[in-house]
Design an enzyme around this catalytic site. Structure first.
Site, PDB file in Angstrom:
ATOM      1  N   LYS A  60      -2.717  -1.441  -7.173  1.00  6.19           N
ATOM      2  CA  LYS A  60      -1.344  -1.219  -6.725  1.00  6.19           C
ATOM      3  C   LYS A  60      -0.431  -2.309  -7.273  1.00  6.19           C
ATOM      4  O   LYS A  60      -0.784  -3.489  -7.266  1.00  6.19           O
ATOM      5  CB  LYS A  60      -1.329  -1.214  -5.193  1.00  6.19           C
ATOM      6  CG  LYS A  60      -0.026  -0.808  -4.544  1.00  6.19           C
ATOM      7  CD  LYS A  60      -0.234  -0.745  -3.033  1.00  6.19           C
ATOM      8  CE  LYS A  60       0.979  -0.271  -2.273  1.00  6.19           C
ATOM      9  NZ  LYS A  60       0.688  -0.135  -0.820  1.00  6.19           N
TER      10      LYS A  60
ATOM     11  N   SER B  37      -0.951   2.852   4.701  1.00  2.00           N
ATOM     12  CA  SER B  37      -0.651   3.114   3.299  1.00  2.00           C
ATOM     13  C   SER B  37      -1.854   3.311   2.395  1.00  2.00           C
ATOM     14  O   SER B  37      -1.698   3.691   1.238  1.00  2.00           O
ATOM     15  CB  SER B  37       0.216   1.988   2.736  1.00  2.00           C
ATOM     16  OG  SER B  37       1.518   2.064   3.264  1.00  2.00           O
TER      17      SER B  37
ATOM     18  N   SER C  66       1.971   3.928   1.067  1.00  2.00           N
ATOM     19  CA  SER C  66       2.666   3.530  -0.150  1.00  2.00           C
ATOM     20  C   SER C  66       1.745   3.364  -1.363  1.00  2.00           C
ATOM     21  O   SER C  66       2.221   3.116  -2.468  1.00  2.00           O
ATOM     22  CB  SER C  66       3.393   2.202   0.091  1.00  2.00           C
ATOM     23  OG  SER C  66       2.476   1.184   0.467  1.00  2.00           O
TER      24      SER C  66
END
Length: 394
Positions: A30, A131, A107
């Site tokens: 990420k 997330s 996310s």
């Protein structure tokens, strides 16, 4: 399934691939977790300080994965600054690779989409309010949110310190077990465990999920575990309210005091985050204190449940992924609801208490969703074992 839409990713040269327990595992990270040679962007126009985003930085988990032979192949798109659950934001967006016209979830949506479409084997992301687990559920993956602080958050761009947790996405539990070995997580328990369904008081939940939950409990029973009567609570609205207050407070401190980007760069933030940080400025200490007390009471309630059972089973999100044209709303049983009010009561229990949880795929009449296993802090291997039992049956 139609051809998946590729998420935006910064492709690397497969740095670190080699011999080791994770030899050759293609890994995406990420884009708010530091990888040497890559300057963080976090999908925002906010000018972040060099001390947080410099290319020479690397998070300890990335270094550890690299040393274990993992091939660090890309950094993957996040919802802006990791503050959202759709990855369908004003900047780069991530389409769901499993079902057309839906969002991937967030996310850690970019990592989930890359793993789901087979472009990566392992996704490294963060879970502050769900997330990891939300995109896992909506992209037909296994998502592991570890016990808080199991994985160091050094050189991870903060969202809400105290809640931020580095976690992992994969297509199967076996790979996550290998990561758990790398992290020196405890041994697998041989004994059967006691399991109860958790029904959140007042939560909105798609009734079509009743069948996947029931089927999951049946699978665990057949695997030799003891399934006991369901538990009810805590109140979904109160839980979400206390979490939202504490996250606002922690996020304001992170952006104002740690990153130094708020309020000087107010105009550079996306509208949703700008509104949240403005709301955080209006919080008074009494509100924050009440939220802390509610969190402590929730932790006490959870501890009481775990005196009676070893694991809890509940939906990951309570709904299927929303459509791209209405990403912040979801239709449940014929009525439209704010997406966060439906999803977050199911996920933030783990974040408020620091407990680990693992989400496994489930289906709602063809659309991807998820079932999660929640266990006491430190019992990560138990959650992975139960997730493996569930995956073996599907």
């Amino acid at each position: 399934m139609s051809a998946p839409t590729s998420p935006v990713a910064s492709h690397l040269s497969g740095t670190g691939a080699g011999a080791g327990p994770l030899g050759g595992v293609r890994t995406t990270v990420k884009e708010l977790i530091a990888v040497a040679g890559v300057e963080l962007t976090a999908n925002t126009t906010v000018e972040l300080p060099a001390s947080a985003i410099a290319a020479e930085l690397e998070s300890p988990i990335v270094t550890r994965l690299r040393a274990a032979g993992a091939s660090i192949e890309s950094t993957s798109t996040t919802h802006e600054l990791a503050w959202g659950i759709t990855s369908w934001t004003g900047g780069r967006r991530v389409a769901n690779p499993v079902v057309d016209g839906r969002v991937a979830g967030g996310s850690s949506g970019g990592a989930a989409a890359l793993v789901a479409q087979g472009a990566a084997d392992l996704g490294v992301g963060t879970d502050t309010a769900g997330s990891i687990r939300i995109p896992a559920g909506w992209c037909d993956l296994v998502g592991w949110k570890p016990t808080v602080d199991l994985v160091p958050t050094e050189h991870v761009l903060p969202l809400a310190p105290g809640f931020d947790t580095v976690g992992f996405l994969a297509r199967d539990v076996d790979l996550l077990d290998r990561v758990a070995d790398l992290l020196d997580v405890g041994d697998v328990e041989a004994r059967p465990v006691r399991i109860a369904e958790l029904r959140l008081d007042g939560a909105v939940r798609d009734r079509r999920l009743d069948r996947p939950i029931s089927d999951s409990l049946d699978v665990l029973r057949r695997a030799g575990h003891e399934v006991v009567a369901p538990l009810v609570g805590p109140p979904a609205e109160a839980t979400l309210r206390s979490f939202a207050t504490l996250q606002l407070d922690a996020s304001l401190r992170a952006h104002r005091d740690v990153l130094g980007t708020w309020p000087e760069q107010r105009a550079r933030y996306g509208a949703a985050i700008r509104q949240r940080l403005t709301a955080a400025e209006r919080l008074d200490e009494a509100e924050v204190a009440m939220a802390r007390q509610a969190r402590d009471e929730l932790a006490s309630t959870l501890a009481g449940w775990f005196d009676r059972v070893d694991a809890l089973v509940l939906p990951t999100t309570g709904c299927e992924p929303p459509t791209q044209d209405r990403p912040d709303e979801v239709e449940v049983d014929g009525s439209w609801h704010d997406l966060r009010s439906v999803v977050l009561p199911h996920t933030v229990l783990a974040n408020l208490t620091g407990a680990p949880a693992v989400s496994v795929p489930a289906r709602v009449e063809g659309a991807p969703s998820g079932v999660q296993v929640l266990v006491p802090a430190g019992a990560d291997r138990r959650a992975l074992r139960l997730a493996a039992d569930l995956m073996a049956a599907t």
